[in-house]
Design an enzyme around this catalytic site. Structure first.
Site, PDB file in Angstrom:
ATOM      1  N   ARG A   1       0.788  -1.327   0.088  1.00  0.00           N
ATOM      2  CA  ARG A   1       0.026  -0.120  -0.029  1.00  0.00           C
ATOM      3  C   ARG A   1       0.920   1.396  -0.087  1.00  0.00           C
ATOM      4  O   ARG A   1       0.319   2.364  -0.269  1.00  0.00           O
ATOM      5  CB  ARG A   1      -1.008   0.039   1.287  1.00  0.00           C
TER       6      ARG A   1
ATOM      7  N   LYS B   1      -3.407 -15.758  10.950  1.00  0.00           N
ATOM      8  CA  LYS B   1      -4.432 -15.692  12.028  1.00  0.00           C
ATOM      9  C   LYS B   1      -4.402 -14.336  12.400  1.00  0.00           C
ATOM     10  O   LYS B   1      -3.343 -13.750  12.065  1.00  0.00           O
ATOM     11  CB  LYS B   1      -4.034 -16.666  13.004  1.00  0.00           C
TER      12      LYS B   1
ATOM     13  N   ASP C   1      -1.714 -22.206  10.794  1.00  0.00           N
ATOM     14  CA  ASP C   1      -1.364 -22.251  12.191  1.00  0.00           C
ATOM     15  C   ASP C   1       0.102 -22.355  12.353  1.00  0.00           C
ATOM     16  O   ASP C   1       0.197 -23.879  12.293  1.00  0.00           O
ATOM     17  CB  ASP C   1      -2.320 -23.165  12.853  1.00  0.00           C
ATOM     18  N   HIS C   2       0.805 -21.728  12.631  1.00  0.00           N
ATOM     19  CA  HIS C   2       2.430 -21.873  12.238  1.00  0.00           C
ATOM     20  C   HIS C   2       2.689 -23.356  13.399  1.00  0.00           C
ATOM     21  O   HIS C   2       3.569 -23.789  13.145  1.00  0.00           O
ATOM     22  CB  HIS C   2       3.271 -20.988  12.489  1.00  0.00           C
TER      23      HIS C   2
ATOM     24  N   LYS D   1       5.523 -26.873  13.050  1.00  0.00           N
ATOM     25  CA  LYS D   1       6.790 -27.390  14.003  1.00  0.00           C
ATOM     26  C   LYS D   1       6.848 -28.780  14.069  1.00  0.00           C
ATOM     27  O   LYS D   1       5.943 -29.483  14.171  1.00  0.00           O
ATOM     28  CB  LYS D   1       6.526 -26.709  15.417  1.00  0.00           C
TER      29      LYS D   1
ATOM     30  N   GLU E   1       6.262 -17.475  27.430  1.00  0.00           N
ATOM     31  CA  GLU E   1       6.971 -16.851  26.534  1.00  0.00           C
ATOM     32  C   GLU E   1       7.648 -15.723  27.537  1.00  0.00           C
ATOM     33  O   GLU E   1       7.099 -15.177  28.295  1.00  0.00           O
ATOM     34  CB  GLU E   1       6.220 -15.924  25.326  1.00  0.00           C
TER      35      GLU E   1
ATOM     36  N   ASP F   1      -4.874 -14.970  20.529  1.00  0.00           N
ATOM     37  CA  ASP F   1      -3.520 -14.988  19.883  1.00  0.00           C
ATOM     38  C   ASP F   1      -2.916 -16.313  20.049  1.00  0.00           C
ATOM     39  O   ASP F   1      -2.224 -16.981  19.023  1.00  0.00           O
ATOM     40  CB  ASP F   1      -2.741 -14.102  20.780  1.00  0.00           C
TER      41      ASP F   1
ATOM     42  N   HIS G   1      -3.194 -21.993  18.356  1.00  0.00           N
ATOM     43  CA  HIS G   1      -1.844 -22.809  18.669  1.00  0.00           C
ATOM     44  C   HIS G   1      -2.433 -23.996  19.740  1.00  0.00           C
ATOM     45  O   HIS G   1      -2.039 -25.278  19.459  1.00  0.00           O
ATOM     46  CB  HIS G   1      -0.673 -22.214  19.112  1.00  0.00           C
TER      47      HIS G   1
ATOM     48  N   LYS H   1       2.785 -14.170  28.271  1.00  0.00           N
ATOM     49  CA  LYS H   1       3.909 -13.388  27.698  1.00  0.00           C
ATOM     50  C   LYS H   1       4.356 -12.869  29.302  1.00  0.00           C
ATOM     51  O   LYS H   1       4.126 -12.732  30.013  1.00  0.00           O
ATOM     52  CB  LYS H   1       3.484 -12.191  26.794  1.00  0.00           C
TER      53      LYS H   1
END
Ligand code: BG6
Length: 492
Positions: free
Chosen positions: A46, A158, A187-188, A192, A226, A245, A250, A340
């Site tokens: 953009r 996502k 969905d990463h 894995k 995390e 999130d 996940h 987190k």
């Protein structure tokens, strides 16, 4: 073999995700010569950039985030020669017309045979106009096995919607344009290696599966801790929160892989069918149960992060207890937590077995100290699997201590574990949907989390606890388990 020739059309190419994950994955695939021989990436942006600026920006990102450092120049030359870009607006039909002409030229130049992979790495709010633009201009179309045309695929990042209603709407607009086989909801976590290995571990070994049920398992814990905070993604995160999130996608995916029944084959739809049954069997939380079974927290200092509301009530931590209402899992609690700014980064599943039925070792002290077996699937870091058991301490007396059998990917395979996005991008180019979320399971997962989110948002779901950055999370999370006479794995 190498995937089909194609163009990847990337929306959001100058964003955080592209810089941290997508380009590094493309770079690694290029380095290993896994990209299609005839391939190009067209970034649709953009903001006004010229191609040279864009390439320089990608290279800067790779210097920070590529998996193999220092950057291999020959690979960079190869990837950079395939990078292209154009500028346009998401809601402007003329931009899509220009994109169409542009893709024709690029297709001719790179010999990509008309195949196109659209990758939406943009905020969810842009999906409707992107979809409309792409289908309105004829760039995206439904594939029909009777008619031979170049393939079209759409990768969508996502969060997939904000709640059940918006997820359903999004699925409806996707289904209006594309066949389910053409849709890749990323969905990463599913990319894995260690997450993929859950099924191999369960179904390529004979000794674990017979014990994988309520007769032998006391409870299951899934932790995704995390160390980092929201790191420059404050605005996005403040609208999202930890449940949207991490949990909706996940962690529920990981839970489904651990809890599902054996599929009839390893084919995409067979696996997805079994996972979906788990989502359907998750026990809904109603009314006051949210307050009882869910603990939410926010780290101190979160409200001072850039982009975060000064009086934000967005949770950055959640711990919850749930059940899966099936024969296999009746009465076995699944404890899930994510957060987190915690003391360490660790994602793992631990399967806690029942205690021995009767203790033979006469001193009551020994009997009290006997620990049940725990099987830990370490998703990251230090990827591996460990089984703890009790052992006799050498010596005359019967003294017992806990020991572990430990499998470590790095020691066993002597090569680095690939990044999730490498695998997932290849799968999109190959048309393999196994490791992507299907329409029904995305909706089932939302159906389960939406009432929880609503209850927390309305203030009826209990307090928002403050926790110290670098801690193990709110004390109330520990209490959630201690009430049941259990403990979370320590976050040391
Ligand atoms: C992303 C979330 O999907 O997953 C991030 O949006 C989170 O907030 C990340 O940090 C965690 O992924 P990983 O691969 O580092 O465990």
């Amino acid at each position: 073999g190498r995937p089909d020739p194609c163009i990847m059309v990337l929306f959001g190419a100058t964003g955080d995700l592209a810089q941290r994950k997508l380009f590094p994955a493309l770079f690694e695939l290029a380095r290993q010569r896994l990209l299609p021989q005839h391939f190009a990436v067209v970034a649709f942006s953009r903001s006004e950039h010229n191609l040279e600026q864009f390439r320089a920006q990608v290279k800067e990102g790779l210097k920070k985030f590529a998996r193999t450092q220092p950057l291999d120049e020959a690979t960079w030359e190869l990837l950079s020669s395939k990078l292209d870009m154009m500028t346009g607006a998401y809601d402007d039909p003329a931009s899509y017309q220009r994109l169409r002409e542009h893709l024709e030229r690029i297709g001719e130049r790179f010999g990509t045979q008309g195949n196109q992979l659209y990758y939406l790495a943009t905020p969810a709010s842009t999906f409707p106009s992107l979809l409309e633009g792409l289908s309105g201009s004829g760039l995206l179309y439904r594939e029909n096995p009777e008619v031979k045309r170049p393939w079209r695929r759409l990768v969508i990042e996502k969060p997939f919607g904000r709640d059940l209603t918006t997820a359903k709407e999004l699925n409806r607009s996707l289904a209006a344009v594309l066949d389910e086989k053409q849709i890749f909801r990323i969905d990463h976590y599913l990319g894995k290696e260690t997450v993929q290995n859950i099924l191999v571990f369960r179904f390529a070994n004979a000794i674990f599966e017979p014990l994988w049920n309520r007769q032998h398992i006391d409870h299951v814990e899934i932790t995704a801790a995390e160390k980092i905070g929201v790191e420059g993604r404050g605005r996005f995160y403040d609208e999202t929160g930890v449940i949207r999130d991490m949990v909706q996608n996940h962690l529920l995916q990981v839970l489904a892989l651990c809890a599902m029944e054996p599929p009839v084959s390893f084919a995409a739809e067979d696996i997805r069918d079994e996972k979906n049954k788990v989502f359907r069997a998750l026990r809904p939380m109603v009314g006051s149960e949210v307050e009882k079974y869910v603990v939410q927290g926010q780290y101190r200092g979160y409200r001072e992060e850039q982009g975060v509301g000064k009086d934000s009530r967005t949770p950055t931590y959640v711990a919850l207890k749930t059940y899966i209402d099936t024969w296999r899992w009746q009465g076995v609690p699944f404890y899930v937590r994510a957060g987190k700014s915690l003391s360490k980064r660790v994602t793992e599943v631990s399967i806690h077995y029942k205690s021995v039925p009767h203790c033979l070792f006469n001193t009551s002290d020994t009997c009290q100290r006997l620990q049940p077996n725990v099987l830990t699937l370490r998703i990251q870091p230090r990827e591996g699997i460990a089984l703890s058991f009790e052992s006799k301490v050498p010596g005359e007396d019967i003294n017992i201590a806990g020991v572990t059998m430990d499998f470590d990917y790095a020691n066993s395979f002597h090569k680095p574990v690939p990044e999730a996005y490498e695998r997932l991008m290849l799968d999109c180019m190959r048309g393999n949907t196994t490791l992507f979320a299907r329409q029904d399971s995305v909706e089932q997962a939302w159906a389960w989390v939406t009432p929880i989110i609503d209850s927390l948002d309305s203030g009826k779901g209990g307090a928002l606890h403050t926790y110290e950055p670098g801690s193990a999370g709110p004390d109330a999370a520990a209490a959630l388990l201690s009430r049941d006479g259990r403990r979370w794995m320590e976050l040391k």
